[in-house]
Motif scaffolding. Structure first.
Motif, PDB file in Angstrom:
ATOM      1  N   VAL A  26      60.664  30.031   2.297  1.00 52.26           N
ATOM      2  CA  VAL A  26      61.116  31.310   1.963  1.00 52.26           C
ATOM      3  C   VAL A  26      62.985  31.603   2.556  1.00 52.26           C
ATOM      4  O   VAL A  26      62.878  31.011   3.371  1.00 52.26           O
ATOM      5  N   THR A  27      63.436  32.563   1.635  1.00 52.94           N
ATOM      6  CA  THR A  27      64.942  32.204   1.747  1.00 52.94           C
ATOM      7  C   THR A  27      65.239  33.301   3.521  1.00 52.94           C
ATOM      8  O   THR A  27      66.362  32.684   3.294  1.00 52.94           O
ATOM      9  N   SER A  28      64.382  33.964   3.955  1.00 53.16           N
ATOM     10  CA  SER A  28      65.123  34.598   5.082  1.00 53.16           C
ATOM     11  C   SER A  28      64.817  33.359   6.196  1.00 53.16           C
ATOM     12  O   SER A  28      63.851  32.881   5.915  1.00 53.16           O
ATOM     13  N   LEU A  29      64.452  33.341   7.165  1.00 56.69           N
ATOM     14  CA  LEU A  29      65.049  33.033   8.556  1.00 56.69           C
ATOM     15  C   LEU A  29      63.537  32.665   9.298  1.00 56.69           C
ATOM     16  O   LEU A  29      62.640  32.221  10.113  1.00 56.69           O
ATOM     17  N   THR A  30      62.068  34.131   8.310  1.00 55.16           N
ATOM     18  CA  THR A  30      60.970  33.855   8.813  1.00 55.16           C
ATOM     19  C   THR A  30      60.145  32.240   8.364  1.00 55.16           C
ATOM     20  O   THR A  30      60.093  31.848   7.473  1.00 55.16           O
ATOM     21  N   THR A  31      59.719  31.804  10.102  1.00 58.41           N
ATOM     22  CA  THR A  31      58.662  30.835   9.966  1.00 58.41           C
ATOM     23  C   THR A  31      58.182  30.703  11.085  1.00 58.41           C
ATOM     24  O   THR A  31      58.053  31.497  11.652  1.00 58.41           O
ATOM     25  N   PRO A  32      57.026  30.628  11.124  1.00 61.49           N
ATOM     26  CA  PRO A  32      56.467  30.588  11.630  1.00 61.49           C
ATOM     27  C   PRO A  32      56.385  30.468  13.638  1.00 61.49           C
ATOM     28  O   PRO A  32      56.219  31.778  13.918  1.00 61.49           O
ATOM     29  N   ILE A  33      57.186  29.437  14.014  1.00 64.19           N
ATOM     30  CA  ILE A  33      58.569  30.026  15.363  1.00 64.19           C
ATOM     31  C   ILE A  33      58.591  31.310  15.380  1.00 64.19           C
ATOM     32  O   ILE A  33      58.785  31.998  16.581  1.00 64.19           O
ATOM     33  N   ALA A  34      59.552  31.565  14.499  1.00 63.76           N
ATOM     34  CA  ALA A  34      60.344  33.008  14.094  1.00 63.76           C
ATOM     35  C   ALA A  34      59.765  33.820  14.297  1.00 63.76           C
ATOM     36  O   ALA A  34      60.508  34.607  14.683  1.00 63.76           O
ATOM     37  N   LEU A  35      58.703  34.062  13.497  1.00 65.00           N
ATOM     38  CA  LEU A  35      57.313  34.936  13.779  1.00 65.00           C
ATOM     39  C   LEU A  35      57.031  35.597  15.735  1.00 65.00           C
ATOM     40  O   LEU A  35      57.473  36.227  15.953  1.00 65.00           O
ATOM     41  N   ILE A  36      56.666  34.292  16.207  1.00 63.27           N
ATOM     42  CA  ILE A  36      56.337  34.562  17.146  1.00 63.27           C
ATOM     43  C   ILE A  36      57.838  34.709  18.914  1.00 63.27           C
ATOM     44  O   ILE A  36      57.322  35.598  19.008  1.00 63.27           O
ATOM     45  N   LYS A  37      58.831  33.900  17.798  1.00 52.79           N
ATOM     46  CA  LYS A  37      59.659  34.713  18.530  1.00 52.79           C
ATOM     47  C   LYS A  37      60.672  35.973  18.356  1.00 52.79           C
ATOM     48  O   LYS A  37      60.117  37.026  19.338  1.00 52.79           O
ATOM     49  N   HIS A  38      59.711  36.574  17.027  1.00 52.67           N
ATOM     50  CA  HIS A  38      60.601  37.806  16.859  1.00 52.67           C
ATOM     51  C   HIS A  38      59.687  38.763  17.790  1.00 52.67           C
ATOM     52  O   HIS A  38      59.726  39.862  17.705  1.00 52.67           O
ATOM     53  N   ALA A  39      58.471  38.149  18.094  1.00 48.83           N
ATOM     54  CA  ALA A  39      57.326  39.139  18.730  1.00 48.83           C
ATOM     55  C   ALA A  39      57.621  39.568  19.930  1.00 48.83           C
ATOM     56  O   ALA A  39      57.136  40.706  20.257  1.00 48.83           O
ATOM     57  N   ALA A  40      58.116  38.051  20.528  1.00 47.67           N
ATOM     58  CA  ALA A  40      58.515  38.343  22.051  1.00 47.67           C
ATOM     59  C   ALA A  40      59.757  39.627  21.923  1.00 47.67           C
ATOM     60  O   ALA A  40      59.274  40.606  22.833  1.00 47.67           O
ATOM     61  N   PHE A  41      60.592  39.247  20.970  1.00 44.15           N
ATOM     62  CA  PHE A  41      61.427  40.383  21.290  1.00 44.15           C
ATOM     63  C   PHE A  41      61.107  42.013  20.658  1.00 44.15           C
ATOM     64  O   PHE A  41      60.955  43.198  21.799  1.00 44.15           O
ATOM     65  N   ALA A  42      59.828  42.058  19.780  1.00 43.37           N
ATOM     66  CA  ALA A  42      59.265  43.686  19.574  1.00 43.37           C
ATOM     67  C   ALA A  42      58.215  44.324  21.125  1.00 43.37           C
ATOM     68  O   ALA A  42      59.273  44.809  20.758  1.00 43.37           O
ATOM     69  N   ASP A  43      57.951  42.768  21.745  1.00 41.41           N
ATOM     70  CA  ASP A  43      56.828  43.699  22.822  1.00 41.41           C
ATOM     71  C   ASP A  43      57.616  44.058  24.056  1.00 41.41           C
ATOM     72  O   ASP A  43      57.562  45.195  24.615  1.00 41.41           O
TER      73      ASP A  43
END
Length: 144
Positions: A26-43
């Motif tokens: 997709v055109t955003s930074l959304t990748t499988p690894i990025a989703l998990i990194k983002h989830a750690a940030f949100a947590d």
């Protein structure tokens, strides 16, 4: 349910190669690894910064929006990002255990939020991202 969604998100990426985990579909930074990194940030943000009000320096990593959420550095690995998310989730569970459902913290935009609100918000957040991860994984594995 929150732990179930945490695991579902991890499962969307576990077993992918490093290249597959970083593949941009997709055109955003959304990748499988990025989703998990983002989830750690949100947590971290909700369970370390917002709910107990810890200073950013006392948190396990970045907690301010714009500090890297979906940005994965070249030296980061999928296993390392998953391990960070799992450590962060463990700390989140420990912090939450010290609160009652109606105890509150303050979000700078939303205002006063209870542990109950945080749980519901995070369940929804991780379920949505696990769905994103499912779609990305389907596309990645279909291209093998």
């Amino acid at each position: 349910m929150l732990d179930r969604n945490r695991q579902a998100l991890i499962d969307t990426a576990r077993g992918l190669s490093e290249a597959e985990a970083r593949r941009r579909l997709v055109t955003s930074l959304t990748t499988p690894i990025a989703l998990i990194k983002h989830a750690a940030f949100a947590d971290r943000r909700w369970f370390q910064r917002i709910l107990p009000g810890l200073d950013g320096a006392d948190c396990d990593g970045y907690v301010a929006p714009g500090e890297g959420g979906f940005l994965v550095e070249d030296g980061e690995t999928l296993d390392g990002v998953i391990a960070d998310f799992e450590r962060t989730s463990e700390r989140s569970r420990a912090i939450a255990a010290g609160f009652e459902l109606d105890d509150t913290g303050t979000h700078p935009v939303v205002g006063e939020v209870s542990l109950r609100f945080v749980y519901l918000f995070m369940i929804e957040e991780f379920a949505r991202h696990a769905g994103h991860g499912d779609i990305l994984r389907e596309q990645i594995t279909a291209a093998r």
